[in-house]
Design an enzyme around this catalytic site. Structure first.
Site, PDB file in Angstrom:
ATOM      1  NE  ARG A 146     -56.128  31.969 -29.732  1.00  0.00           N
ATOM      2  CZ  ARG A 146     -54.758  32.743 -29.652  1.00  0.00           C
ATOM      3  NH1 ARG A 146     -54.093  32.379 -28.516  1.00  0.00           N
ATOM      4  NH2 ARG A 146     -54.754  34.026 -30.276  1.00  0.00           N
TER       5      ARG A 146
ATOM      6  CE1 TYR B  77     -63.876  31.581 -36.151  1.00  0.00           C
ATOM      7  CE2 TYR B  77     -65.234  33.526 -36.957  1.00  0.00           C
ATOM      8  CZ  TYR B  77     -65.091  32.475 -36.540  1.00  0.00           C
ATOM      9  OH  TYR B  77     -66.326  31.417 -36.612  1.00  0.00           O
ATOM     10  CD  GLU B  78     -62.408  33.525 -30.831  1.00  0.00           C
ATOM     11  OE1 GLU B  78     -61.744  32.850 -29.873  1.00  0.00           O
ATOM     12  OE2 GLU B  78     -63.730  33.887 -30.770  1.00  0.00           O
ATOM     13  N   GLY B  79     -56.874  34.082 -33.825  1.00  0.00           N
ATOM     14  CA  GLY B  79     -55.770  33.821 -34.030  1.00  0.00           C
ATOM     15  C   GLY B  79     -55.625  32.813 -35.353  1.00  0.00           C
TER      16      GLY B  79
END
Ligand code: CAA
Length: 382
Positions: A243, A362-364
């Protein structure tokens, strides 16, 4: 508190800026149109040390810090977010995951190649029904004694077609819930492992995004990362660092769009003067500069936390949440400042606006970052 970058950091930032201008900028529009992966640039980025930025030199990495990582990510992302997501996934999800939690054999066999750019890696967590709800893994990895057998589907996998090394998260023991999940290294070409067609996307169109199928894929036991049941924690810990990379990517998209808008505002004339002389435009630039600087502070703080050995779960979530919002909002403003030209591909800002959206997903997603932050905030009050 010291806000100055070291000489070394400035040199690294300049090297990334030069590379982005000379190697990424030419052809970036064509790659976006044709959805072409910048494959030939991987080797060059490997030579510059961008594929294993934080990896120990004994495994072929550059041994730099997380501040260097975000400086490189920002510069690459100003020009080409399709190339920078490939760099981010390889560095912070794959290389970091292996270096921090892999066995010495795994590091020798895989990390050394990934860190030099000899090959690239992919991180396979998301599934058709397990995106944000990452503990609901349907992919199974059944323990057969000396090996595991993997079955299932992974979705939206960055570097999915081009990678040689895949870190695959799968459920071994359903009864144990998230404590029954494992992470495995799967090599391209393993029988039963199939790569679906490339996704046709709104943004980061050059990046290589695929669905992957695993049909009775045999993976040797020594390819499991960490202890039995460590897979979900592995994914979460690795994603905290990922992140930071995506936050830096968002920062780069925002600052790239801002720099283009600033330059354009000094060149374009309307009502007898450069448009920067109109307060409507000057105030937009003031807001952009302020918000981008605030995003930069959060991104740097998260990287600094990582370098200091502090917990960075919350600071990385805050950096990603805020920088991705700034990237989305300020790339829209950059298009607005460009007026009709902003809607035309050759001015680059429309691509940056399309690329910005994925940084909120993306990536949360941003909503997941708020879960992480709110849990941290609430935990801090006894
Ligand atoms: N570090 C270590 N452990 C962690 C952790 C962290 N940062 N976060 C959670 N955990 C642990 C918890 O402690 C818990 O373990 P214990 O029960 O043993 O204590 C376990 O993980 C489960 O945690 P939660 O109970 O908090 O689980 P949850 O179901 O409520 O979900 C979540 C947590 C934060 C929402 C998580 O599911 C999540 O992050 N989801 C988003 C997934 C994501 O980011 N996907 C991105 C895909 S990868 C990608 O996009 C790459 C690419 O190609 C660009």
């Amino acid at each position: 508190m010291d806000f100055t970058l070291t000489e070394e950091h400035l040199m690294i930032r300049d090297a990334a800026r030069d590379f982005a201008q000379t190697e990424l900028l030419p052809g970036v529009i064509e790659r976006d149109n044709a959805q072409t992966f910048p494959g030939e640039l991987v080797r060059k980025m490997g030579e510059l040390g961008f594929m294993g930025i934080m990896v120990d030199p004994k495994y072929g990495g550059s041994g730099m810090d997380a501040i260097s990582y975000v400086l490189i990510m920002e510069e690459l992302s100003k020009i080409d977010a399709s190339a920078s997501v490939m760099v981010s996934v390889n560095n912070s999800l794959v290389c970091y995951g292996l270096e921090a939690y892999g066995s010495e054999e795994q590091k020798q066999k895989y990390l050394t190649k990934l860190a030099t750019g000899e090959c690239i890696g992919a991180f396979c967590l998301s599934e058709p029904e397990a995106g944000s709800d990452a503990t609901s893994q349907k992919t199974t990895a059944i323990d057969m004694g000396d090996h595991y057998v993997i079955n299932g589907t992974k979705n939206w996998i960055t570097n999915g077609g081009r990678a040689e090394v895949y870190l695959v998260i799968a459920q071994t023991d359903r009864e144990k819930g998230h404590r029954g999940i494992n992470a495995f290294i799967v090599e391209k070409g393993t029988p039963g492992f199939d790569i679906g067609p490339k996704e046709d996307k709104l943004g980061i169109r050059g990046s290589d995004t695929h669905t992957l199928q695993f049909n009775d894929v045999k993976v040797p036991k020594e390819n499991r990362i960490g202890e039995d049941g460590f897979g979900f924690k592995f994914a979460m810990k690795t994603l905290s660092g990922g992140r930071i990379g995506i936050a830096a990517q968002a920062l780069g998209i925002a600052s790239g769009a801002y720099e283009l808008a600033l330059k354009y505002s000094k060149e374009r004339k309307a009502f007898g003067t450069e448009i920067s002389n109109h307060q409507a435009i000057a105030f937009k630039l003031a807001d952009m500069a302020t918000e981008i600087e605030a995003a930069r502070m959060l991104v740097m703080k998260a990287a600094w936390d990582k370098d200091q050995g502090n917990n960075y779960d919350m600071s990385s979530a805050m950096a990603k949440l805020y920088a991705s919002k700034v990237a989305m909002e300020q790339s829209v403003e950059a298009v607005q400042i460009h007026g009709g030209n902003g809607f035309v591909k050759e001015y680059h800002v429309e691509r940056l606006m399309r690329d910005a959206k994925i940084t909120q997903i993306y990536e949360g997603t941003s909503e997941i970052q708020k879960i992480v932050i709110s849990r941290g905030v609430l935990k801090s009050i006894k």
